[in-house]
Design a protein around this motif. Structure first.
Motif, PDB file in Angstrom:
ATOM      1  N   ASP A 118       0.849  -1.184   0.000  1.00 24.12           N
ATOM      2  CA  ASP A 118       0.000   0.000   0.000  1.00 24.12           C
ATOM      3  C   ASP A 118       0.889   1.240   0.000  1.00 24.12           C
ATOM      4  O   ASP A 118       1.740   1.402   0.882  1.00 24.12           O
ATOM      5  CB  ASP A 118      -0.899  -0.023   1.240  1.00 24.12           C
ATOM      6  CG  ASP A 118      -1.685   1.254   1.401  1.00 24.12           C
ATOM      7  OD1 ASP A 118      -2.363   1.652   0.432  1.00 24.12           O
ATOM      8  OD2 ASP A 118      -1.606   1.875   2.486  1.00 24.12           O
ATOM      9  N   THR A 160       0.562   3.681   3.429  1.00 26.85           N
ATOM     10  CA  THR A 160       1.034   3.218   4.737  1.00 26.85           C
ATOM     11  C   THR A 160       2.303   2.378   4.676  1.00 26.85           C
ATOM     12  O   THR A 160       2.962   2.181   5.695  1.00 26.85           O
ATOM     13  CB  THR A 160      -0.053   2.382   5.425  1.00 26.85           C
ATOM     14  OG1 THR A 160      -0.289   1.191   4.645  1.00 26.85           O
ATOM     15  CG2 THR A 160      -1.350   3.161   5.551  1.00 26.85           C
ATOM     16  N   ASP A 186      -5.472  10.895   5.922  1.00 30.96           N
ATOM     17  CA  ASP A 186      -4.332  10.064   5.517  1.00 30.96           C
ATOM     18  C   ASP A 186      -3.312   9.944   6.644  1.00 30.96           C
ATOM     19  O   ASP A 186      -2.733   8.869   6.868  1.00 30.96           O
ATOM     20  CB  ASP A 186      -3.668  10.644   4.272  1.00 30.96           C
ATOM     21  CG  ASP A 186      -4.496  10.433   3.006  1.00 30.96           C
ATOM     22  OD1 ASP A 186      -5.450   9.634   3.051  1.00 30.96           O
ATOM     23  OD2 ASP A 186      -4.180  11.064   1.976  1.00 30.96           O
ATOM     24  N   GLN A 187      -3.075  11.042   7.348  1.00 29.74           N
ATOM     25  CA  GLN A 187      -2.136  10.984   8.477  1.00 29.74           C
ATOM     26  C   GLN A 187      -2.634  10.033   9.564  1.00 29.74           C
ATOM     27  O   GLN A 187      -1.849   9.312  10.180  1.00 29.74           O
ATOM     28  CB  GLN A 187      -1.925  12.388   9.054  1.00 29.74           C
ATOM     29  CG  GLN A 187      -1.179  13.333   8.136  1.00 29.74           C
ATOM     30  CD  GLN A 187      -1.003  14.710   8.766  1.00 29.74           C
ATOM     31  OE1 GLN A 187      -0.627  14.835   9.928  1.00 29.74           O
ATOM     32  NE2 GLN A 187      -1.292  15.744   7.995  1.00 29.74           N
ATOM     33  N   LEU A 194      -4.523   7.393   9.087  1.00 28.94           N
ATOM     34  CA  LEU A 194      -4.307   6.034   8.599  1.00 28.94           C
ATOM     35  C   LEU A 194      -2.847   5.605   8.745  1.00 28.94           C
ATOM     36  O   LEU A 194      -2.548   4.456   9.080  1.00 28.94           O
ATOM     37  CB  LEU A 194      -4.739   5.928   7.137  1.00 28.94           C
ATOM     38  CG  LEU A 194      -6.244   6.027   6.867  1.00 28.94           C
ATOM     39  CD1 LEU A 194      -6.516   6.104   5.372  1.00 28.94           C
ATOM     40  CD2 LEU A 194      -6.981   4.844   7.485  1.00 28.94           C
ATOM     41  N   GLN A 195      -1.936   6.534   8.503  1.00 31.57           N
ATOM     42  CA  GLN A 195      -0.520   6.213   8.664  1.00 31.57           C
ATOM     43  C   GLN A 195      -0.178   5.934  10.126  1.00 31.57           C
ATOM     44  O   GLN A 195       0.612   5.025  10.421  1.00 31.57           O
ATOM     45  CB  GLN A 195       0.331   7.365   8.119  1.00 31.57           C
ATOM     46  CG  GLN A 195       0.272   7.485   6.599  1.00 31.57           C
ATOM     47  CD  GLN A 195       0.895   8.762   6.084  1.00 31.57           C
ATOM     48  OE1 GLN A 195       1.035   9.744   6.818  1.00 31.57           O
ATOM     49  NE2 GLN A 195       1.274   8.780   4.815  1.00 31.57           N
ATOM     50  N   ALA A 221      -1.541   2.504  10.972  1.00 27.08           N
ATOM     51  CA  ALA A 221      -0.658   1.487  10.404  1.00 27.08           C
ATOM     52  C   ALA A 221       0.597   1.314  11.262  1.00 27.08           C
ATOM     53  O   ALA A 221       1.055   0.193  11.502  1.00 27.08           O
ATOM     54  CB  ALA A 221      -0.267   1.859   8.969  1.00 27.08           C
ATOM     55  N   ARG A 228       1.692  -2.063  13.143  1.00 22.56           N
ATOM     56  CA  ARG A 228       3.001  -2.656  12.861  1.00 22.56           C
ATOM     57  C   ARG A 228       3.778  -2.860  14.160  1.00 22.56           C
ATOM     58  O   ARG A 228       4.374  -3.909  14.388  1.00 22.56           O
ATOM     59  CB  ARG A 228       3.779  -1.749  11.911  1.00 22.56           C
ATOM     60  CG  ARG A 228       5.070  -2.355  11.407  1.00 22.56           C
ATOM     61  CD  ARG A 228       5.865  -1.378  10.560  1.00 22.56           C
ATOM     62  NE  ARG A 228       5.169  -1.035   9.332  1.00 22.56           N
ATOM     63  CZ  ARG A 228       4.653   0.164   9.079  1.00 22.56           C
ATOM     64  NH1 ARG A 228       4.724   1.133   9.976  1.00 22.56           N
ATOM     65  NH2 ARG A 228       4.065   0.403   7.927  1.00 22.56           N
ATOM     66  N   ARG A 252      -2.975  -3.541   5.103  1.00 23.06           N
ATOM     67  CA  ARG A 252      -4.105  -2.637   4.886  1.00 23.06           C
ATOM     68  C   ARG A 252      -4.892  -3.164   3.695  1.00 23.06           C
ATOM     69  O   ARG A 252      -4.363  -3.281   2.584  1.00 23.06           O
ATOM     70  CB  ARG A 252      -3.633  -1.210   4.592  1.00 23.06           C
ATOM     71  CG  ARG A 252      -4.793  -0.236   4.411  1.00 23.06           C
ATOM     72  CD  ARG A 252      -4.343   1.101   3.885  1.00 23.06           C
ATOM     73  NE  ARG A 252      -5.482   2.010   3.676  1.00 23.06           N
ATOM     74  CZ  ARG A 252      -5.460   3.090   2.894  1.00 23.06           C
ATOM     75  NH1 ARG A 252      -4.339   3.403   2.242  1.00 23.06           N
ATOM     76  NH2 ARG A 252      -6.524   3.844   2.763  1.00 23.06           N
ATOM     77  N   ASP A 302     -10.322   2.294   5.514  1.00 24.27           N
ATOM     78  CA  ASP A 302      -9.957   2.219   6.932  1.00 24.27           C
ATOM     79  C   ASP A 302     -10.006   0.780   7.429  1.00 24.27           C
ATOM     80  O   ASP A 302     -10.225   0.527   8.616  1.00 24.27           O
ATOM     81  CB  ASP A 302     -10.887   3.106   7.770  1.00 24.27           C
ATOM     82  CG  ASP A 302     -12.351   2.694   7.629  1.00 24.27           C
ATOM     83  OD1 ASP A 302     -12.673   1.921   6.705  1.00 24.27           O
ATOM     84  OD2 ASP A 302     -13.167   3.150   8.452  1.00 24.27           O
TER      85      ASP A 302
END
Length: 413
Positions: free
Chosen positions: A268, A271, A320-321, A323-324, A327, A331, A354, A358
């Motif tokens: 992805d 991420t 987006d931030q 989601l990062q 992630a 992790r 991902r 979401d």
């Protein structure tokens, strides 16, 4: 000469019916004629009758394994320069080195990127046809060197005398007056981590063993380029090695393109996590492995609650931030909190991906009790509920977690 892809005949030798089926369908879609064998003995028999242009060969098979099949194919008159691509889940250096020692042209690890496989097959077929032409004609050799960024060389080991084409020198960014003599001049320009690999290959060639390998060089301007070298010993009337002849080709663009293709196909971009395709292929393999071992594996599916409101109120960039950050937490959770608890040996893994939007997923091996999985899911929710700060806003997230266990809940991925 006809295009090497016209009516190309491919032979797949693999005992895994699913891998064989998927590979055959992917290659037939590209216009190849495909033959299949489910073991090494059948593959060797079929080779004699279908006369393939390329062989896809699995390493681990019952009976004679892929290494032995490769060696026997190379002993056949029609197998000396036949492209042989080995398919395997083994990724240790010793297995890769043995594959090339037995004569493999290329090496692809599983799970297989089917788009990349098609390109590798096309590349191998074209390279094999090119090598045939190089053997037939010095004129074709000269043209191929100019067109394919390929140089030729001949080394006389007894005198350490190295003769190279102009294109060979150009690949190193130098000329005959600056390059030096002997193969020490070549080794001094090889990337330090690859020098031992090339040195061992040259020593093997001195003793009569052909080789094919990729290594990196450092040009005078500091640029690092990836080269593919093929070398064949030449024997005199007494059976001693009189010289070694080879070709060197700059394959940097191909290596970088393959790396990019694999990344785009399996990861992805937002991420950096594995994507849905990677997750599905990995899950297919883990379920098959768990079934053979009579073990269990589990999937956790995460859906962030009311994520659409973040997108609507704070905008796409903030979403987006978030989601990062999610992630990164997943992790860290899989790598640190679960690693010591679950992944106690090389057979057991925690895999996070991902799936899109979401939606995220975790894949776990080595967990036998459902209560332990429920506990992990609760801890995972707690990990995601820690407050985060994005663009000046303090946010508290929550997520739904779905859980499925093999073989209790389903028999396939």
């Amino acid at each position: 000469m006809r295009d090497v892809l016209d009516d190309a005949r491919l032979l797949i030798i693999d005992d895994d019916a699913l891998t064989r089926l998927l590979a055959a369908e992917a290659l037939r879609e590209s216009g190849f004629t495909v033959f299949e064998a489910d073991c090494g003995d059948d593959g060797l028999r079929l080779f004699g009758s279908v006369n393939p242009d390329l062989v896809l060969l699995d390493v681990m098979m019952p009976g004679i394994d892929g290494f032995e099949v490769c060696r026997r194919l190379r002993e056949e008159p029609r197998g000396h320069r036949l492209p042989i691509i080995m398919l395997t889940g083994l990724e240790d250096t010793r297995s890769i080195e043995r594959a090339y020692d037995e004569g493999a042209t290329d090496f692809i690890s599983k799970p297989i990127n089917w788009t990349l496989l098609r390109h590798r097959v096309r590349y191998a077929l074209r390279s094999a046809a090119l090598l045939d032409e190089l053997v037939r004609s010095e004129d074709v050799l000269a043209n191929a060197q100019r067109i394919g960024r390929m140089g030729s060389w001949e080394w006389v080991p007894q005198e350490d005398l190295l003769q190279c084409s102009d294109t060979y020198m150009t690949l190193f960014g130098e000329n005959a007056s600056t390059f030096g003599s002997g193969h020490d001049a070549v080794l001094s320009r090889v990337y330090p981590a690859d020098r031992e690999l090339l040195g061992e290959a040259l020593e093997g060639a001195r003793n009569g063993r052909a080789y094919q390998l990729e290594y990196r060089i450092v040009r005078p301007d500091g640029a690092v380029r990836t080269m593919q070298e093929i070398a064949v010993p030449v024997f005199d009337a007494s059976g001693e090695v009189s010289s070694v002849q080879g070709t060197l080709q700059d394959v940097t663009d191909r290596v970088e393109a393959e790396r990019r293709i694999r990344y785009l196909a399996y990861f992805d971009s937002l991420t950096g996590l594995p994507n849905r395709q990677s997750f599905r292929e990995t899950l297919d393999g883990i379920v098959l492995r768990a079934g053979r071992r009579n073990e269990s594996c589990a999937v956790m599916f995460l859906d962030v609650d009311r994520f659409g409101r973040i997108n609507e109120s704070l905008g796409q960039d903030c979403a987006d931030q978030v989601l990062q950050l999610i992630a990164a937490r997943l992790r860290d959770f899989s790598l640190f909190e679960l690693a010591n608890e679950i992944a106690r040996d090389a057979r057991e893994e925690v895999f996070v991906a991902r799936l899109g939007g979401d939606e995220f997923a975790l894949m776990l091996e080595g967990v036998d009790e459902e209560q332990a999985l429920f506990d992990i899911a609760l801890r995972l929710q707690a990990q995601l509920q820690r407050p985060i700060r994005v663009a000046g806003h303090d946010l508290t997230l929550s997520a739904c977690v779905g859980l499925s266990v093999f073989p209790a809940h389903a028999g396939d991925a």
